[in-house]
Design a protein around this motif. Sequence first.
Motif, PDB file in Angstrom:
ATOM      1  N   ALA A   1      -9.030  38.895  65.331  1.00  0.00           N
ATOM      2  CA  ALA A   1      -8.209  39.399  64.228  1.00  0.00           C
ATOM      3  C   ALA A   1      -8.184  40.927  64.225  1.00  0.00           C
ATOM      4  N   GLY A   2      -9.315  41.546  64.462  1.00  0.00           N
ATOM      5  CA  GLY A   2      -9.369  43.007  64.528  1.00  0.00           C
ATOM      6  C   GLY A   2      -8.548  43.558  65.685  1.00  0.00           C
ATOM      7  N   PHE A   3      -8.660  42.913  66.830  1.00  0.00           N
ATOM      8  CA  PHE A   3      -7.897  43.363  67.997  1.00  0.00           C
ATOM      9  C   PHE A   3      -6.403  43.242  67.747  1.00  0.00           C
ATOM     10  N   LEU A   4      -5.971  42.097  67.219  1.00  0.00           N
ATOM     11  CA  LEU A   4      -4.543  41.907  66.953  1.00  0.00           C
ATOM     12  C   LEU A   4      -4.043  42.864  65.871  1.00  0.00           C
ATOM     13  N   SER A   5      -4.864  43.110  64.855  1.00  0.00           N
ATOM     14  CA  SER A   5      -4.468  44.064  63.816  1.00  0.00           C
ATOM     15  C   SER A   5      -4.340  45.468  64.390  1.00  0.00           C
ATOM     16  N   THR A   6      -5.280  45.852  65.216  1.00  0.00           N
ATOM     17  CA  THR A   6      -5.232  47.171  65.841  1.00  0.00           C
ATOM     18  C   THR A   6      -3.997  47.302  66.726  1.00  0.00           C
ATOM     19  N   CYS A   7      -3.699  46.263  67.481  1.00  0.00           N
ATOM     20  CA  CYS A   7      -2.494  46.308  68.323  1.00  0.00           C
ATOM     21  C   CYS A   7      -1.238  46.407  67.465  1.00  0.00           C
ATOM     22  N   GLY A   8      -1.190  45.663  66.361  1.00  0.00           N
ATOM     23  CA  GLY A   8      -0.023  45.717  65.478  1.00  0.00           C
ATOM     24  C   GLY A   8       0.159  47.088  64.859  1.00  0.00           C
ATOM     25  N   VAL A   9      -0.933  47.673  64.400  1.00  0.00           N
ATOM     26  CA  VAL A   9      -0.849  49.013  63.819  1.00  0.00           C
ATOM     27  C   VAL A   9      -0.455  50.031  64.892  1.00  0.00           C
ATOM     28  N   GLY A  10      -0.982  49.867  66.087  1.00  0.00           N
ATOM     29  CA  GLY A  10      -0.619  50.770  67.185  1.00  0.00           C
ATOM     30  C   GLY A  10       0.863  50.693  67.515  1.00  0.00           C
ATOM     31  N   VAL A  11       1.402  49.488  67.531  1.00  0.00           N
ATOM     32  CA  VAL A  11       2.842  49.331  67.793  1.00  0.00           C
ATOM     33  C   VAL A  11       3.657  49.975  66.680  1.00  0.00           C
ATOM     34  N   ALA A  12       3.222  49.785  65.420  1.00  0.00           N
ATOM     35  CA  ALA A  12       3.940  50.387  64.287  1.00  0.00           C
ATOM     36  C   ALA A  12       3.898  51.914  64.361  1.00  0.00           C
ATOM     37  N   VAL A  13       2.744  52.480  64.701  1.00  0.00           N
ATOM     38  CA  VAL A  13       2.618  53.938  64.821  1.00  0.00           C
ATOM     39  C   VAL A  13       3.494  54.452  65.967  1.00  0.00           C
ATOM     40  N   LEU A  14       3.486  53.737  67.070  1.00  0.00           N
ATOM     41  CA  LEU A  14       4.310  54.145  68.208  1.00  0.00           C
ATOM     42  C   LEU A  14       5.796  54.098  67.847  1.00  0.00           C
ATOM     43  N   ALA A  15       6.208  53.055  67.134  1.00  0.00           N
ATOM     44  CA  ALA A  15       7.619  52.963  66.717  1.00  0.00           C
ATOM     45  C   ALA A  15       7.967  54.092  65.753  1.00  0.00           C
ATOM     46  N   GLY A  16       7.074  54.384  64.818  1.00  0.00           N
ATOM     47  CA  GLY A  16       7.319  55.480  63.877  1.00  0.00           C
ATOM     48  C   GLY A  16       7.366  56.827  64.565  1.00  0.00           C
ATOM     49  N   ALA A  17       6.459  57.043  65.503  1.00  0.00           N
ATOM     50  CA  ALA A  17       6.447  58.315  66.225  1.00  0.00           C
ATOM     51  C   ALA A  17       7.706  58.472  67.074  1.00  0.00           C
ATOM     52  N   THR A  18       8.153  57.390  67.677  1.00  0.00           N
ATOM     53  CA  THR A  18       9.391  57.437  68.462  1.00  0.00           C
ATOM     54  C   THR A  18      10.581  57.761  67.568  1.00  0.00           C
ATOM     55  N   TRP A  19      10.635  57.135  66.398  1.00  0.00           N
ATOM     56  CA  TRP A  19      11.729  57.389  65.460  1.00  0.00           C
ATOM     57  C   TRP A  19      11.716  58.852  65.009  1.00  0.00           C
ATOM     58  N   MET A  20      10.508  59.358  64.676  1.00  0.00           N
ATOM     59  CA  MET A  20      10.413  60.755  64.231  1.00  0.00           C
ATOM     60  C   MET A  20      10.807  61.720  65.347  1.00  0.00           C
ATOM     61  N   TYR A  21      10.403  61.423  66.575  1.00  0.00           N
ATOM     62  CA  TYR A  21      10.783  62.285  67.694  1.00  0.00           C
ATOM     63  C   TYR A  21      12.304  62.325  67.844  1.00  0.00           C
ATOM     64  N   LYS A  22      12.941  61.155  67.771  1.00  0.00           N
ATOM     65  CA  LYS A  22      14.400  61.123  67.882  1.00  0.00           C
ATOM     66  C   LYS A  22      15.052  61.856  66.710  1.00  0.00           C
ATOM     67  N   TYR A  23      14.482  61.710  65.519  1.00  0.00           N
ATOM     68  CA  TYR A  23      15.057  62.340  64.334  1.00  0.00           C
ATOM     69  C   TYR A  23      14.968  63.860  64.424  1.00  0.00           C
ATOM     70  N   PHE A  24      13.787  64.365  64.786  1.00  0.00           N
ATOM     71  CA  PHE A  24      13.603  65.816  64.828  1.00  0.00           C
ATOM     72  C   PHE A  24      14.243  66.458  66.055  1.00  0.00           C
ATOM     73  N   SER A  25      14.507  65.650  67.084  1.00  0.00           N
ATOM     74  CA  SER A  25      15.211  66.222  68.232  1.00  0.00           C
ATOM     75  C   SER A  25      16.729  66.129  68.059  1.00  0.00           C
ATOM     76  N   GLY A  26      17.194  65.571  66.933  1.00  0.00           N
ATOM     77  CA  GLY A  26      18.609  65.576  66.603  1.00  0.00           C
ATOM     78  C   GLY A  26      19.407  64.423  67.173  1.00  0.00           C
ATOM     79  N   ARG A  27      18.755  63.330  67.565  1.00  0.00           N
ATOM     80  CA  ARG A  27      19.489  62.213  68.154  1.00  0.00           C
ATOM     81  C   ARG A  27      19.958  61.188  67.128  1.00  0.00           C
ATOM     82  N   HIS A  28      19.642  61.389  65.849  1.00  0.00           N
ATOM     83  CA  HIS A  28      20.079  60.533  64.744  1.00  0.00           C
ATOM     84  C   HIS A  28      19.769  59.047  64.975  1.00  0.00           C
ATOM     85  N   PRO A  29      18.496  58.672  64.861  1.00  0.00           N
ATOM     86  CA  PRO A  29      18.164  57.245  65.010  1.00  0.00           C
ATOM     87  C   PRO A  29      18.662  56.439  63.804  1.00  0.00           C
TER      88      PRO A  29
END
Length: 146
Positions: free
Chosen positions: A76-104
């Motif tokens: 359960a801990g491993f799966l939760s950590t993986c889920g949170v990691g995927v969510a953080v990666l998706a958020g960071a990708t969205w923020m990178y696209k937003y601040f680089s002006g690509r309008h996600p």
Amino acid sequence: MADRFQALSRRLQDHAPNSTQVVGFLTLLVSGAILLLLTGVTITGIVLGLIFLAPILLLTSPIWVPIAFVLFVLVAGFLSTCGVGVAVLAGATWMYKYFSGRHPVGSDRVDYARSRIADTASHVKDYAREYGGYLQSRVKDAAPGA
């Protein structure tokens, strides 16, 4: 009477299955019988296995229960950590696209919310300037020495 018998036999011959249908039906019958036999063997094996292994499982349960609990917590801990990691990666990708002006997707909503917050802050600042003098005069009336 003979005419009726001949008419009945003609009807039966018209509706009689051909050889392909007979072979298909026999194949279905044989396959069904084999699957039914395999199902019976499987269920018998499961029941016999439970009969013979249940006492061993019962005697060793003080070992298995803590092991199962620890494994559950680890998985359960491993799966939760993986889920949170995927969510953080998706958020960071969205923020990178937003601040680089690509309008996600959803950037228009963020821009609208930002403008609404800025407008509200501006209105609050103007309101505070307008009524700030009133409040300071009321404080001086309440505490003349202040």
